[in-house]
Design an enzyme around this catalytic site. Structure first.
Site, PDB file in Angstrom:
ATOM      1  N   ASP A   1      -8.202  -0.593   1.041  1.00  0.00           N
ATOM      2  CA  ASP A   1      -8.648   0.790   1.245  1.00  0.00           C
ATOM      3  C   ASP A   1      -8.856   1.558  -0.051  1.00  0.00           C
ATOM      4  OD1 ASP A   1      -6.248   1.143   3.977  1.00  0.00           O
ATOM      5  OD2 ASP A   1      -8.172   0.109   3.861  1.00  0.00           O
TER       6      ASP A   1
ATOM      7  N   THR B   1      -4.232  -2.762  -1.585  1.00  0.00           N
ATOM      8  CA  THR B   1      -4.896  -2.427  -0.324  1.00  0.00           C
ATOM      9  C   THR B   1      -6.406  -2.539  -0.494  1.00  0.00           C
ATOM     10  OG1 THR B   1      -5.280  -0.782   1.406  1.00  0.00           O
ATOM     11  CG2 THR B   1      -4.938   0.069  -0.814  1.00  0.00           C
TER      12      THR B   1
ATOM     13  N   ARG C   1     -34.881  -0.849  14.492  1.00  0.00           N
ATOM     14  CA  ARG C   1     -33.653  -0.295  15.092  1.00  0.00           C
ATOM     15  C   ARG C   1     -32.838   0.513  14.093  1.00  0.00           C
ATOM     16  NH1 ARG C   1     -31.623  -5.766  18.230  1.00  0.00           N
ATOM     17  NH2 ARG C   1     -32.684  -5.398  20.239  1.00  0.00           N
TER      18      ARG C   1
ATOM     19  N   ARG D   1      -9.063   3.112   6.609  1.00  0.00           N
ATOM     20  CA  ARG D   1      -8.140   4.091   7.184  1.00  0.00           C
ATOM     21  C   ARG D   1      -8.669   5.501   6.969  1.00  0.00           C
ATOM     22  NH1 ARG D   1      -2.014   3.648   6.269  1.00  0.00           N
ATOM     23  NH2 ARG D   1      -2.837   4.025   4.228  1.00  0.00           N
TER      24      ARG D   1
ATOM     25  N   ILE E   1     -12.710  -9.194   8.844  1.00  0.00           N
ATOM     26  CA  ILE E   1     -13.534 -10.011   7.932  1.00  0.00           C
ATOM     27  C   ILE E   1     -13.444  -9.450   6.510  1.00  0.00           C
ATOM     28  CG2 ILE E   1     -15.946 -10.637   7.415  1.00  0.00           C
ATOM     29  CD1 ILE E   1     -16.419 -10.690  10.464  1.00  0.00           C
ATOM     30  N   GLN E   2     -13.252  -8.126   6.421  1.00  0.00           N
ATOM     31  CA  GLN E   2     -13.157  -7.501   5.081  1.00  0.00           C
ATOM     32  C   GLN E   2     -11.877  -7.900   4.343  1.00  0.00           C
ATOM     33  OE1 GLN E   2     -14.606  -3.052   5.808  1.00  0.00           O
ATOM     34  NE2 GLN E   2     -13.822  -4.045   7.649  1.00  0.00           N
ATOM     35  N   ARG E   3     -10.891  -8.413   5.055  1.00  0.00           N
ATOM     36  CA  ARG E   3      -9.610  -8.758   4.415  1.00  0.00           C
ATOM     37  C   ARG E   3      -9.452 -10.260   4.212  1.00  0.00           C
ATOM     38  NH1 ARG E   3      -5.403  -5.076   7.751  1.00  0.00           N
ATOM     39  NH2 ARG E   3      -4.330  -7.062   7.965  1.00  0.00           N
TER      40      ARG E   3
ATOM     41  N   GLY F   1       0.828  -1.195   0.000  1.00  0.00           N
ATOM     42  CA  GLY F   1       0.000   0.000   0.000  1.00  0.00           C
ATOM     43  C   GLY F   1       0.865   1.249   0.000  1.00  0.00           C
ATOM     44  N   ASP F   2       0.226   2.376   0.366  1.00  0.00           N
ATOM     45  CA  ASP F   2       0.912   3.664   0.240  1.00  0.00           C
ATOM     46  C   ASP F   2       2.242   3.701   0.998  1.00  0.00           C
ATOM     47  OD1 ASP F   2      -1.375   3.738   2.316  1.00  0.00           O
ATOM     48  OD2 ASP F   2       0.048   5.230   3.026  1.00  0.00           O
TER      49      ASP F   2
HETATM   50  O1  F6P Z   1      -4.695  -0.705   5.208  1.00  0.00           O
HETATM   51  C1  F6P Z   1      -5.522  -1.816   5.310  1.00  0.00           C
HETATM   52  C2  F6P Z   1      -6.103  -1.873   6.698  1.00  0.00           C
HETATM   53  O2  F6P Z   1      -6.951  -2.980   6.798  1.00  0.00           O
HETATM   54  C3  F6P Z   1      -6.863  -0.608   7.098  1.00  0.00           C
HETATM   55  O3  F6P Z   1      -8.138  -0.534   6.488  1.00  0.00           O
HETATM   56  C4  F6P Z   1      -6.883  -0.768   8.605  1.00  0.00           C
HETATM   57  O4  F6P Z   1      -7.101   0.479   9.271  1.00  0.00           O
HETATM   58  C5  F6P Z   1      -5.458  -1.299   8.874  1.00  0.00           C
HETATM   59  O5  F6P Z   1      -5.072  -1.997   7.692  1.00  0.00           O
HETATM   60  C6  F6P Z   1      -5.368  -2.235  10.065  1.00  0.00           C
HETATM   61  O6  F6P Z   1      -3.977  -2.520  10.228  1.00  0.00           O
HETATM   62  P1  F6P Z   1      -3.511  -3.860  11.020  1.00  0.00           P
HETATM   63  O7  F6P Z   1      -3.696  -5.011  10.106  1.00  0.00           O
HETATM   64  O8  F6P Z   1      -2.060  -3.596  11.362  1.00  0.00           O
HETATM   65  O9  F6P Z   1      -4.370  -3.933  12.262  1.00  0.00           O
END
Ligand code: F6P
Length: 371
Positions: free
Chosen positions: A140, A138, A175, A184, A286-288, A115-116
């Site tokens: 993100d 990423t 609700r 991020r 879960i998103q990763r 990533g960046d």
């Molecule tokens: O940059 C990807 C990311 O999943 C961000 O969305 C999140 O804030 C960060 O990494 C979490 O970092 P780590 O895996 O070190 O907890």
């Protein structure tokens, strides 16, 4: 003709990393180029911990989330912590010795998938005379100079499914359901999933939000008989005049802040203001995780194959990119931000353009953006 290429995956893990590695290795094999994977990102590069790669090693990994090489988002070779005899820690630039060793070991190029922050270090290595190819990674989607990064589509798919699922309990109980997503300091995941999931309110870092606006949206829905609402909150979102919600500080990471809690904060405040039950869920990692979406498998394979082709053609010190739908490349100096000093952890991110089609679309269909 190049003969030997190193690969490393740096920063947070992300769906598609293995498809990129597979694309690189299979392209290299057809060109009789040897490939070696450094383990755990820049940490393996520093300690010279690597594995030989070939088509048999990468067979069957195209859909597999994460990275077979491992990763970490703590090592900065340009500022390595060194403890002296009194236990005092100082930070030393170890990049020169790493570059010398790579050249001694006859590596023609290093492909850095990150990533960046990781791509900033990649640019710094080019300034030390190393041949580098960058690949933007990423969930993100905040790397500049590319339409999109692999991992983003999969994360949005996961977040959208989560919105579909929390709508069930929102409707059943009348609700306010709040879903916190990653991203991020950029709101891409929240905005894209919010539109895809039909959310009523989407809060992103790029637009500091006003609770009055959120309450108005909830009341407007009630006036048409909708007694529930779905609010998607990016982890980096914050109220006007307020601060981001910080979950923890990872002191030995170049980017030490770990965001978290924005969703629960919104749920508690809205419940107080509205007097209606509000619940929050944070998707977190879960998103990763899990398998990679077909779109990301294609994009990752394209990025990986192009990265190796650029190495073969000796188009070094560039980042693979997709611009207006075309796979091409841009200089790493542009991506990292030319003026940022070597070793500085400051990085150059792409935030949501408030004039973008996605923002216009959200407003046209009545999504409240907190302003
Ligand atoms: O940059 C990807 C990311 O999943 C961000 O969305 C999140 O804030 C960060 O990494 C979490 O970092 P780590 O895996 O070190 O907890």
């Amino acid at each position: 003709m190049i003969k030997k290429v190193g690969i490393l995956t740096a920063g947070g893990d992300c769906p598609g990393l293995n498809a990129v590695i597979r694309g690189i290795v299979k392209t290299a094999d057809y060109a009789s180029v040897e490939t070696y994977g450094f383990m755990q990102g820049y940490k393996g590069l520093y300690y010279n911990n690597f594995m030989k790669l070939d088509p048999t090693v990468v067979s069957g990994i195209i859909a597999k989330g994460g990275t077979i090489l491992g990763s970490n988002n703590k090592t900065n070779i340009f500022a390595m912590p060194v403890k002296d005899k009194n236990g005092e820690i100082s930070f030393e630039d170890k990049s020169f010795e790493v570059v010398e060793r790579l050249k001694r070991d006859n590596f023609d190029c290093l492909i850095i998938i990150g990533g960046d922050g990781s791509l900033k270090s990649a640019r710094d290595f080019t300034r030390r005379g190393l041949n580098v190819i960058g690949v933007p990674k990423t969930i993100d989607n905040d790397v500049p100079y590319t339409d999109t990064t692999f991992g983003f589509n999969t994360a949005v798919t996961v977040a959208t499914e989560a919105i579909d699922r929390i709508r069930t309990t929102a409707e059943s109980h009348g609700r306010i359901l709040v879903l916190e997503v990653m991203g991020r300091y950029a709101g891409w995941i929240a905005l894209a999933a919010g539109i895809a999931g039909g959310a009523d309110t989407v809060l992103i870092p790029e637009i500091p939000y006003d609770f009055k606006s959120i309450v108005n949206k909830i009341n407007q829905r009630k006036s048409i008989g909708k007694n529930y609402s779905i609010i998607v909150v990016a982890e980096g979102a914050k109220p006007i005049g307020g601060n981001v919600a910080v979950k923890s500080i990872v002191s030995d990471s170049p980017d030490s802040i770990r965001l978290g809690g924005a969703g629960e904060f919104v749920a508690r405040e809205v419940e107080k203001l509205i007097g209606q039950e509000a619940r929050s869920t944070s998707l977190g990692y879960i998103q990763r995780g899990g398998d990679t979406s077909p779109y990301d498998r294609i994009l990752s394979t394209e990025y990986g194959a192009m990265a190796m082709q650029m190495a073969i053609d000796e188009k070094f010190n560039n980042m693979v990119t997709m611009l207006n739908g075309k796979i091409t490349y841009v200089p790493l100096e542009e991506v990292a931000g030319k003026d940022t000093a070597i070793g500085a952890s400051s990085s150059n991110i792409k935030t949501v353009d408030l004039n973008s089609d996605m923002i216009q679309t959200a407003r046209r269909v009545g999504i409240c953006l907190g302003d």
